[in-house]
Design an enzyme around this catalytic site. Structure first.
Site, PDB file in Angstrom:
ATOM      1  N   CYS A  30       0.833  -1.194   0.000  1.00  0.00           N
ATOM      2  CA  CYS A  30       0.000   0.000   0.000  1.00  0.00           C
ATOM      3  C   CYS A  30       0.870   1.247   0.000  1.00  0.00           C
ATOM      4  CB  CYS A  30      -0.890   0.045   1.239  1.00  0.00           C
ATOM      5  SG  CYS A  30      -2.158  -1.225   1.272  1.00  0.00           S
ATOM      6  N   ILE A  31       0.230   2.385  -0.281  1.00  0.00           N
ATOM      7  CA  ILE A  31       0.958   3.655  -0.266  1.00  0.00           C
ATOM      8  C   ILE A  31       0.296   4.620   0.696  1.00  0.00           C
ATOM      9  CG2 ILE A  31       1.613   5.664  -1.662  1.00  0.00           C
ATOM     10  CD1 ILE A  31       2.721   3.813  -3.524  1.00  0.00           C
TER      11      ILE A  31
END
Lengths: 168, 208
Positions: A30-31
């Site tokens: 994820c970011i």
């Protein structure tokens, strides 16, 4: 007084006017993307999971996808009085945490695709990203202190480090 | 994050637990053969949980964890992961190799391959147990291993599942030898359709 602590879970978008500390815990592929308008004193963070929303499904969680999450964060910040041209941003995550195994090379490249998708949105929305800590194998925790503008990143093997300051 | 709408009742959970027991029984034999040492495995607990809660089982989202992950293909698609808190992983390495790395950086190919092999054995035993019971054909893709923050591992698995809406079956597992035991969490994330088909086949399907 301790500032508001905001835990930004998967697919969450959190914004605040004034002081506040944002945290994305344990980002893998994820970011975590954060933005701050130092003039309006408005800051926010989103935890995107996937590059694109599913075209055939209703998208009730815009923060989940890069192609809707970054724009939704900007919108939420603008609602609190931020202006897009003043936003200073940083991002972290997009790792490939699976390091060992026969088919790590061709699987789980979602981290890299997430980073590309976020970059695309940044370009499209004309945002200014001053620091990015993406890729590699390490899971990351990203924190933003809205009061100081400091963005910090830590991993299991590395001490907390200062990634950048979103305030001059 | 929403939890699967079709919540599992005690009967279905006990079916899962029974399945895990059968699977682990096979796995125990295989691991004992591999290591030439007596082992025992047990399943103290099986429960249905939201994916986001798994790091909390391990002890926290940033807790250093060894994760072994495989996707499952065949008649019931899904995902399987075996998660060990770092100190449990160390105990496991000590049981099998005689010593354990002190930090994640010291984990080399040998230590990783031990985990890959354990993952292979336990998962294929589990899948075989499902096949025997239901006649569904299942196979796992080669395993991958990560030593990372619990949340980072979990998140990557959730992304492979390509949806945050899946529910997971958490099967607490104890692996014990003469020197003591190590706890791990076996996490099975079946597709919703797969879970439905599985219970249907066992005669535990929902009434319309």
């Amino acid at each position: 007084m301790t500032p508001t602590q905001l835990l930004v879970g998967m697919a969450d978008i959190q914004v605040v006017k004034g002081p506040g500390c944002f945290t994305c815990l344990g980002l893998g592929s994820c970011i975590g993307f954060c933005a701050l308008d130092p003039v309006a004193n408005v800051a926010g963070m989103v935890h995107v999971m996937l590059p694109e929303h599913f075209k055939d499904k209703p998208n009730d969680m815009p923060g989940k996808f890069a192609d809707t999450g970054i724009a939704a964060l900007v919108q939420a910040l603008e609602k609190l009085g931020a202006s897009r041209s003043k936003l200073v941003c940083a991002m972290a995550g997009g790792a490939q945490v699976f390091k060992f195994g026969a088919n790590v090379a061709n699987k789980l490249d979602i981290g890299a695709r997430n980073a590309l998708a976020v970059d695309e949105q940044v370009k499209k929305l004309g945002l200014k990203v001053i620091a990015r800590d993406v890729g590699g194998h390490a899971g990351r925790t990203m924190m933003l202190d809205a009061a100081t503008g400091e963005v910090k990143v830590r991993t299991v093997s590395q001490e907390e480090k200062l990634l950048c300051r979103l305030r001059a | 994050m929403s939890i699967n709408s079709s919540s599992l009742d005690a009967l279905r959970l006990s079916a899962i637990k029974e399945l895990a027991n059968i699977g682990l029984g096979h796995a125990t034999t295989a691991i004992a053969e591999l290591t030439q040492k007596p082992f025992n495995m047990s399943v103290p607990r099986a429960e249905q949980i939201g994916l986001e809660q798994i790091p909390l089982l391990i002890g926290g989202r940033e807790e250093q964890t060894v994760g072994i992950y495989m996707s499952v293909e065949g008649d019931i698609t899904g995902h399987i992961a075996f998660m060990f808190p770092w100190n449990s992983a160390q105990k496991l390495w000590t049981m099998i190799l005689g010593s354990a790395p002190e930090t994640a950086e010291q984990v080399g190919e040998l230590e990783a391959s031990v985990m890959l092999e354990i993952g292979n054995i336990v998962n294929s035993s589990f899948l075989n147990a499902i096949s025997d019971m239901t006649d569904f054909k299942l196979h796992a893709t080669p395993p991958m291993v990560s030593i990372e923050m619990a949340a980072a591992i979990l998140e990557s698995i959730v992304l492979e599942a390509y949806s945050a809406d899946h529910c997971a079956l958490s099967i607490e597992t104890r692996i014990v030898d003469e020197q003591g035991g190590a706890e791990g969490y076996f996490v099975y994330i079946p597709s919703e359709q797969g879970l439905h088909d599985f219970f249907e086949r066992l005669g535990l399907g929902e009434a319309a």
